[in-house]
Enzyme design. Structure first.
Site, mmCIF file in Angstrom:
data_model
loop_
_atom_site.group_PDB
_atom_site.id
_atom_site.type_symbol
_atom_site.label_atom_id
_atom_site.label_comp_id
_atom_site.label_asym_id
_atom_site.label_seq_id
_atom_site.Cartn_x
_atom_site.Cartn_y
_atom_site.Cartn_z
ATOM 1 C CD GLU A 1 55.513 12.606 80.166
ATOM 2 O OE1 GLU A 1 54.720 11.651 80.101
ATOM 3 O OE2 GLU A 1 55.294 13.664 79.893
ATOM 4 C CB THR B 1 53.949 16.918 68.383
ATOM 5 O OG1 THR B 1 52.868 17.378 68.728
ATOM 6 C CG2 THR B 1 54.826 17.171 69.514
ATOM 7 C CG ASP C 1 44.215 15.313 81.282
ATOM 8 O OD1 ASP C 1 43.396 14.655 82.006
ATOM 9 O OD2 ASP C 1 44.235 14.865 80.036
ATOM 10 C CD GLN D 1 41.593 12.033 74.255
ATOM 11 O OE1 GLN D 1 41.220 12.092 73.300
ATOM 12 N NE2 GLN D 1 40.856 11.628 75.531
ATOM 13 C CD1 TRP E 1 60.906 10.643 69.228
ATOM 14 C CD2 TRP E 1 58.507 10.204 69.280
ATOM 15 N NE1 TRP E 1 60.644 9.505 70.091
ATOM 16 C CE2 TRP E 1 59.251 9.429 70.105
ATOM 17 C CE3 TRP E 1 57.224 10.287 69.217
ATOM 18 C CZ2 TRP E 1 58.554 8.217 70.827
ATOM 19 C CZ3 TRP E 1 56.637 9.244 69.937
ATOM 20 C CH2 TRP E 1 57.203 8.410 70.528
ATOM 21 C CG ASP F 1 51.148 14.179 75.682
ATOM 22 O OD1 ASP F 1 50.958 14.142 74.349
ATOM 23 O OD2 ASP F 1 51.290 13.052 76.164
ATOM 24 C CG ASP G 1 44.127 14.596 73.047
ATOM 25 O OD1 ASP G 1 43.708 14.731 74.018
ATOM 26 O OD2 ASP G 1 45.256 14.004 72.735
#
Length: 409
Positions: A294, A222, A289, A107, A224, A309, A142
């Site tokens: 992670e 978002t 989805d 996306q 990091w 995500d 998205d």
């Protein structure tokens, strides 16, 4: 009374005493845990409103340093975060010093570097708030507002496993293009009077750009995660095949959870319960989805499942995709703390809490009323699913006590 009868009587009394003591201690422990859950819930409600303002408690540290220090193996941010508003204010206002195409994925997104060196992921607005995404539950682009709403739901559920997200308006002409890499700049175009870009990703097409309103683009950013916490990607055991006519094993094998429980890292540690928590979270937001997830690298199953995500959420308020709950209804286990939190959120509390939590976001209103109402209905479905499990297997088998002491020292 004969000696033998006395010995038997004393043995019986001793057994009764031991069982009574164990039962009382268990109940006391359970009551103490429930009281702590209730107190934690009240603390969450008291801290829901996050006013975005620049003031920091620790004036010698940057907001990025503070947020980096929050991260531990089982939390992205702590329960009490007086600096949360300042960090989110910085995310939504700090000068953009570099803009590039987003990291690999399907996306459109952009990777921004903010003043002070902080990376954030920018996801642009593609739909109006009342737009309904038809088709498969994972269809469509998205949704930037879904990332914002999902972050606040993570706070409300007490998971604290989603990276910080806040809405932001950017001027593509004055803030992005002057600092954009050639790779990103090459994807800019003008449609009518609007500045647009299509970026680089698996599904990115010049014919399907994201467009600003003139030069001003709404989106989400978002935070990091710190580089000292490298991520490891895992295939989700309840992932979909995304192929028409081809089912994943969990979609036809009723004993699938038994097989998962024999496989590392789900055979021990907290990971399977994290999967169950995530199923609850994803069902509430309508996210079908999560084919991969992670965790922190080299964790041997001990770190949390990180809720990254979440943008394929809040697409269709009328669609309740029950298969998202498969880990819950196939395994029939759930953390006691999660179960308690879900019960506290009944009777309109969830909707009210989420509206309050999102009220100060720059892109507020974040969700339309139909999506907020859908959350309420989905919550009832989750509670009903757990009740079916407890009716079948008993509460002791279904409600699992799994609490970890978390440290930010």
């Amino acid at each position: 009374m004969k000696l033998k009868q006395r010995v038997v009587l004393l043995a019986i009394l001793l057994v009764i005493f031991i069982f009574t003591k164990v039962f009382l201690l268990d109940n006391l422990d359970a009551s103490a845990a429930s009281r702590e859950d209730q107190r934690a819930f009240q603390r969450m409600l008291a801290g829901l409103r996050v006013a975005l303002e620049p003031r920091l408690e620790h004036t010698l540290q940057s907001p990025w340093e503070i947020a980096a220090q929050w991260v531990v193996p089982r939390e992205v941010y702590p329960e009490e975060t007086p600096e949360l508003g300042a960090v989110m204010h910085a995310m939504s206002t700090k000068k953009i010093v570099k803009a590039d195409v987003g990291y690999k994925g399907t996306q459109l997104k952009a990777l921004l570097i903010l003043e002070g060196g902080q990376k954030v992921v920018f996801k642009p607005k593609r739909y109006a708030r009342d737009y309904v995404v038809e088709g498969e539950p994972y269809a469509g682009y998205d949704r930037h507002n879904a990332e914002v709403a999902a972050f606040h739901l993570d706070r409300i559920l007490g998971f604290r496993r989603a990276p910080l997200v806040v809405g932001r308006f950017v001027n593509l002409r004055t803030e992005i293009k002057p600092v954009a890499t050639e790779q990103l700049l090459g994807t800019f175009l003008t449609v009518g009077n609007n500045t647009c870009f299509y970026g680089k990703c698996y599904y990115c097409r010049e014919t399907e750009p994201a467009c600003a309103d003139g030069d001003i683009m709404e989106g989400s950013v978002t935070l990091w995660l710190p580089d000292v916490w490298p991520l490891q990607k895992h295939r989700h055991p309840w992932g979909r095949t995304y192929r028409e006519g081809k089912l994943a094993r969990w979609e036809y094998d009723e004993s699938y959870c038994d097989a998962v429980k024999k496989t590392s890292p789900y055979d021990s540690g907290p990971r399977l319960l994290d999967i169950i928590d995530t199923a609850v979270f994803d069902y509430l937001i309508g996210n079908a989805d999560r084919h991969h997830y992670e965790s922190f690298q080299d964790d041997e199953g001990a770190s949390m499942l990180i809720l990254l995500d979440n943008a394929k959420s809040f697409g269709n308020p009328a669609l309740d995709e029950r298969s998202i709950l498969a880990p819950l209804y196939q395994c029939c286990i759930i953390r006691v703390s999660t179960w308690n939190r879900l019960n506290y959120l009944k009777n309109g509390v969830l909707k009210s809490a989420l509206k309050t939590a999102m009220s100060h976001d720059p892109i507020s209103p974040v969700l339309s009323e139909p999506h907020l109402d859908a959350l309420e209905q989905r919550l009832l479905s989750i509670l009903a699913t757990v009740k079916q499990c407890t009716d079948q297997f008993g509460p002791d088998a279904v409600l699992v006590e799994d609490r970890m002491t978390l440290s930010h020292l």
